[in-house]
Enzyme design. Structure first.
Site, PDB file in Angstrom:
ATOM      1  N   CYS A 211       0.835  -1.207   0.000  1.00 46.60           N
ATOM      2  CA  CYS A 211       0.000   0.000   0.000  1.00 46.60           C
ATOM      3  C   CYS A 211       0.877   1.268   0.000  1.00 46.60           C
ATOM      4  O   CYS A 211       1.499   1.568  -1.000  1.00 46.60           O
ATOM      5  CB  CYS A 211      -0.972  -0.042   1.174  1.00 46.60           C
ATOM      6  SG  CYS A 211      -2.407   1.018   0.926  1.00 46.60           S
ATOM      7  N   HIS A 295      -4.032  -4.945  -0.014  1.00 49.32           N
ATOM      8  CA  HIS A 295      -3.760  -5.603   1.267  1.00 49.32           C
ATOM      9  C   HIS A 295      -3.822  -7.123   1.158  1.00 49.32           C
ATOM     10  O   HIS A 295      -4.906  -7.713   1.292  1.00 49.32           O
ATOM     11  CB  HIS A 295      -4.744  -5.108   2.321  1.00 49.32           C
ATOM     12  CG  HIS A 295      -4.517  -3.693   2.718  1.00 49.32           C
ATOM     13  ND1 HIS A 295      -3.618  -3.336   3.704  1.00 49.32           N
ATOM     14  CD2 HIS A 295      -5.031  -2.538   2.236  1.00 49.32           C
ATOM     15  CE1 HIS A 295      -3.602  -2.020   3.824  1.00 49.32           C
ATOM     16  NE2 HIS A 295      -4.436  -1.504   2.941  1.00 49.32           N
ATOM     17  N   GLU A 297      -2.885  -9.142   3.343  1.00 49.61           N
ATOM     18  CA  GLU A 297      -3.126  -9.677   4.691  1.00 49.61           C
ATOM     19  C   GLU A 297      -4.575  -9.539   5.115  1.00 49.61           C
ATOM     20  O   GLU A 297      -4.912  -9.858   6.262  1.00 49.61           O
ATOM     21  CB  GLU A 297      -2.237  -8.942   5.689  1.00 49.61           C
ATOM     22  CG  GLU A 297      -2.772  -7.623   6.227  1.00 49.61           C
ATOM     23  CD  GLU A 297      -2.920  -6.512   5.191  1.00 49.61           C
ATOM     24  OE1 GLU A 297      -3.673  -5.556   5.429  1.00 49.61           O
ATOM     25  OE2 GLU A 297      -2.278  -6.606   4.127  1.00 49.61           O
TER      26      GLU A 297
END
Length: 322
Positions: A211, A295, A297
């Protein structure tokens, strides 16, 4: 929030992604009058009140969304001060601009620390297992999400988290196997100190940007970033992995993007956002660098891009064996 009902499932501490809530305010349509979820520990109202975060309900958030879609990102103000006139509130909104503002300094940690928590067994889906060789990762905290740290730790890595201003020379003294440049808020052009630290690390050891970290890496490599009309926000953005040809559903939350036409020769665009064709991932094999604009994760999901953490581990392992 554009979903009409918010607060139905309440809040639980296990799902928090940082040590404190950095939210400036919350705007919703309807606040649920009841909370029902077996993991819930408190209501949304209780959560916000304890953290002194303002919220407002009974707002037509979908009408706001339609305006944003046509006009791009807009600045708004929430206030509990009834003495302020509409004109004063408008002036407050007009005086604030995300462009050129360093928002990272307000969300980073103040001292280095070691992270040890892994993804709990009930949520773990890593099919590769932990690395047999203990790899050391230094993670720059630009507003890092806990689940990024959990995912790296779940691959058996030792993690040292450092503040956003921590000198790259001090990071290299730790002799890490890799460096992570985390997510974070705001304009990457407003944090030249972070770009400089990225420059000093890239090429020396493997790096992974997520990001904001992706945008900082793009600038450090000589590229430029630009502010998008309204950014990417949500949990269902389709991204094409150009290396595998697979389409990954991703969670995204950013207002800036890297312009791939400004990047030097040797930098490969590895992912593109299928909604608008913007750059969603980079790799520079000669400099041992990789990054994603979104993202991988994401918790509770989607998890399509989680293998990126394994790719980073493999990059570190291969570099260590040279």
């Amino acid at each position: 929030m554009t979903n009409p009902h918010i607060g139905n499932t309440g809040v639980n501490i296990d799902d928090e992604e940082s040590n404190q809530c950095f939210l400036g305010g919350l705007v919703i349509r309807n606040l649920s009058t009841c909370v029902s979820n077996w993991r819930s520990t408190e209501s949304l109202s209780e959560y916000l009140r304890k953290r002194n975060v303002m919220g407002i309900s009974d707002v037509d958030t979908r009408a706001i969304t339609r305006r944003l879609r046509e006009n791009g990102s807009l600045i708004g103000v929430i206030s509990t001060d009834s003495s302020k006139s509409d004109d004063e509130l408008l002036n407050m909104a007009r005086s604030w601009d995300i462009v050129g503002m360093d928002l990272i300094s307000g969300v980073t940690c103040t001292e280095p620390y070691e992270w040890k928590d892994t993804t709990s067994a009930e949520w773990e889906f890593n099919s590769h297992g932990k690395a047999s060789d203990k790899l050391h990762v230094v993670a720059y905290d630009f507003g890092i999400k806990h689940n990024i740290l959990r995912r790296i730790a779940s691959y058996g890595c030792k993690i040292t988290v450092v503040p956003s201003t921590w000198p790259s020379s001090e990071v290299l003294k730790l002799n890490p196997d890799g460096v992570l440049f985390s997510n974070g808020p705001g304009d990457p052009s407003a944090v030249p100190y972070a770009v400089e630290n990225v420059k000093q690390v890239v090429g020396k050891i493997p790096v992974f940007g997520i990001c904001m970290g992706h945008q900082l890496l793009g600038q450090a490599l000589g590229g430029k970033t630009f502010k998008m009309k309204f950014g990417h926000h949500g949990g269902n953005h389709p991204v094409r992995n150009l290396r595998s040809g697979h389409v990954e559903i991703s969670a995204q939350n950013h207002n800036y993007a890297v312009d791939p036409t400004t990047l030097p020769e040797g930098v490969e665009v590895t992912h593109i956002n299928l909604n608008d064709g913007t750059c969603a991932g980079l790799a520079f094999p000669a400099m041992k660098a990789m990054s994603l604009q979104y993202h991988p994760e994401a918790s509770p999901g989607p998890h399509d891009s989680d293998p990126a953490f394994y790719d980073f581990v493999q990059l570190m392992r291969e570099n260590k064996q040279r």
